[in-house]
Design a protein around this motif. Structure first.
Motif, PDB file in Angstrom:
ATOM      1  N   ASP A  70      -1.717   2.346  -3.208  1.00  0.00           N
ATOM      2  CA  ASP A  70      -2.794   1.543  -3.779  1.00  0.00           C
ATOM      3  C   ASP A  70      -4.071   2.365  -3.842  1.00  0.00           C
ATOM      4  N   LYS A  78      -3.917  -2.799  -6.520  1.00  0.00           N
ATOM      5  CA  LYS A  78      -2.618  -2.821  -5.853  1.00  0.00           C
ATOM      6  C   LYS A  78      -1.522  -2.284  -6.774  1.00  0.00           C
ATOM      7  N   SER A  97       3.625  -2.290   1.675  1.00  0.00           N
ATOM      8  CA  SER A  97       2.537  -2.798   0.824  1.00  0.00           C
ATOM      9  C   SER A  97       1.402  -3.374   1.664  1.00  0.00           C
ATOM     10  N   SER A 121      -2.738  -1.943   2.490  1.00  0.00           N
ATOM     11  CA  SER A 121      -3.979  -2.733   2.404  1.00  0.00           C
ATOM     12  C   SER A 121      -4.692  -2.788   3.754  1.00  0.00           C
TER      13      SER A 121
END
Lengths: 309, 309
Positions: free
Chosen positions: A32, A86, A96, A100
Motif C-alpha cells: 500500500d 490500498k 493487508s 495499514s
C-alpha cells in the motif's frame, strides 16, 4: 504545520512453512501507499481511502487504531491526517491489515523524529492488527517493520529477531480470489500434534535459520517443509497440491500457505525461476473457474520505505 | 604392519534443551581414549578394555559393531585391534556408547587414509550405537565426530549440520550416580504435545541457532528452554529443580537434561562462571546421599582428536 510523509507499506508472508506462527518475510512489489500529515488539530483522522472500501472512523480502521495507540503513549502536541492508498486486498493472506497498522505508526514515528524503536512500533501496530484479526499478533507486522525474514521469538515480552537473507531470494505469490474465514482457519488446527512431527518441524526451522545465515539455498530447499499445519489448512485452498507439484517442478525451493491463506507463496533462487514458478502457478488456476492474481517479488530487506518526506 | 593411532573420544551432550532429539554438543575434558592398530589378521578384535567392565566379543561391543559395519563396506586387506580406555561411565547420559562407537570408526578411517566423510562415519557408528540403545540415532555421534554444536537435520537421509559456536562457551556437567533406564525415559514422554508448546519450542530452537551464529549469549540464554520434554523427564532426576535454580542463580545461560539423563548440563559464558555453576551444583547434591561427579569443559569444536598417530 503541513509536514507530511508518503510511504510504501509492503505486503508480507507469515507462517512461513516450518516457522508457523513465528517466521515471516517481507515483499517488495506489492504493498500500500500511505500519506501521513501533521495537523494542528489533535487526534487521528483518516482523510482518504482509495482502493478498497474500509471504514473512515479512526477506531474502526486498523491504521487509525494503531496510530491512536502510539499517540496515547507519545502525547504529541499535534494530530495526524492519514491517507490510505490500498493495493493489498483485505483477506488475501499477505498482510493487508498489517500494512495499514504498521504504516501509520511508522510514518508518525518518522514525522516525530523517531522516538520509538521498531519493536515499540510493532507493539502499537499490534493494537490495530487485533482489530482485524481479533488477536494481537506480530507475524506480519514484524516483517513489514523490520524487513527481510523475521522470527517473532516471543510476544510477551515482544522480541523480534531479524534474520539474514541471501541476495537472490525471490517470492512468488498466487492469490486465489476465495474467502477463508480466519476463524475457520484457526478451528481446523489440531490442539495437539504428534511429538514426532513437532521434532521434524523444529529440526527444519533450525536448519532453515542456519541456511539463511549461510546463504545455503539447497539447505533452504530441504528445510522448507511444514509437517504440522499445511496438511490441515491446505484443504481450504482449492488445487493446493496441484500448485505445489507444479511449483516445485518449476524449480521453487519450497512453497507454503501465506498467513492463513488463501494466498500461496513460493520461494526461489533468482528472478528467472520465480517467474517460471509464477507461470506454473497461473497454468494450474487458469484451468479453474477461480479468479486469481500473482506477484513476483524480491525479498524486501528494508520493510516499509519512505517514498517522499 | 603395526601402524596404530591413539585417539581421544569425547563425551557429548544430546537433547540440548529446545533442540530435543536433534541438537547436541561436544565436551573437551571428559572422554575415552582408544588405541586402534592395523593387524594382518582380518576382522575386528577388542584386545584391551580398561575403566569399565564391557564385553570383549566384537559383536557385543559398540566399538566393535561400528568398526565391523565400516569394514563390511570398505573390505580392507587387513584387520584391526582395538584397545578401549574408558573414562565415560556407561549410562551417565553424556554419550558413553557414542564415544566408543564413533571412536573406533574414526580411528580406522584415519589409519586407512580417510576414505569416508564424517557423515559416512556417523552412519557406521549408528550401528554400534543401536546395540547400546536399541535404536539407531546420531544425537551423540554427530557432536563426537563433527565437534561443536550439531543439528541432526534428518536421519534418512542422514544429514548433519555443524553450527558455529561462540568462543567463550563452557559446559558444566553433574552426573548423579543413579540409573535411569532408557526405556523408562522414553515411556515417560507424551506421544503428542500441545501445538502451543511445540510453537514455543521451535521458536526457541530457531532463536538458539540465530544466537550461535551471532555469538549472542543473551539470546542464547533466552532460547535455552525446553517446554516439551524437561517437564516430564526432570521428574526422573532427584533435585533437578534445585539444581536448576542454583545453576541459573550462579550465572548459567541455561540448563537441561543431558541425553535422557541422569546427567544435567549447564552452559555458561566463560570458564569462571562455569566453575561457579559447578560449585552451585555440588552444593545441592552434597546435601543428599547421592554420589555424583561434576565436570567443567569448554565446548570442543573439533570432536574426536588424534593424540598420537
Amino acid at each position: 504545520m503541513n509536514k507530511e510523509i508518503r510511504i510504501f507499506s509492503p505486503g508480507t508472508v507469515a507462517n512461513v512453512s516450518c516457522g508457523f506462527d513465528v517466521l515471516g518475510f517481507c515483499l517488495d512489489t506489492v504493498g500500500d501507499e500511505m500519506v501521513v500529515r501533521i495537523s494542528s488539530e489533535k487526534g487521528i483522522r483518516i482523510t482518504k481511502i482509495e482502493g478498497f472500501d474500509l471504514p473512515f472512523e479512526t477506531h474502526k480502521n486498523v491504521a487509525g487504531v494503531s496510530a491512536q495507540a502510539l499517540i496515547a503513549d507519545l502525547k504529541p502536541d499535534c494530530g495526524f491526517e492519514i491517507e490510505i492508498y490500498k493495493f493489498i486486498k483485505p483477506g488475501s493472506g499477505i498482510g493487508s491489515s498489517a500494512a495499514s497498522a504498521a504504516g501509520s505508526v511508522f510514518a508518525i514515528n518518522e514525522l516525530m523524529g523517531k522516538p520509538y524503536t521498531k519493536t515499540e512500533l510493532t507493539r502499537f501496530a499490534m493494537k490495530g492488527e487485533a482489530l482485524a484479526s481479533q488477536s494481537e499478533h506480530a507475524d506480519n507486522l514484524a516483517p513489514a517493520l523490520f524487513g527481510g525474514f523475521t522470527l517473532v521469538k516471543s510476544l510477551c515480552p515482544l522480541e523480534i529477531l531479524k534474520l539474514p537473507i541471501p541476495d537472490e531470494l525471490y517470492a512468488t505469490i498466487i492469490h486465489p480470489q476465495i474467502e477463508i474465514k480466519t476463524a475457520e482457519a484457526r478451528a481446523i488446527l489440531p490442539k495437539s500434534v504428534p511429538l514426532h512431527d513437532a521434532i521434524t518441524q523444529w529440526s527444519n526451522l533450525g536448519s532453515l535459520v542456519h541456511a539463511l545465515h549461510n546463504g545455503d539455498y539447497e539447505l533452504l530447499q530441504r528445510s522448507l517443509h511444514d509437517s504440522i499445519v499445511e496438511p490441515y489448512r491446505s484443504k481450504l485452498i482449492p488445487h493446493f497440491e496441484d500448485i505445489k507439484l507444479a511449483t516445485l517442478a518449476s524449480g521453487a525451493l519450497g512453497i507454503g500457505i501465506s498467513g492463513s491463506g488463501p494466498s500461496i507463496f513460493a520461494l526461489s533462487k533468482g528472478e528467472k525461476t520465480a517467474k517460471e514458478v509464477e507461470d506454473a502457478m497461473r497454468k494450474v488456476y487458469t484451468k479453474t473457474a477461480i479468479q486469481f492474481e500473482t506477484y513476483v517479488s524480491k525479498i524486501n530487506s528494508k520493510g516499509i520505505k519512505i517514498i517522499e518526506a
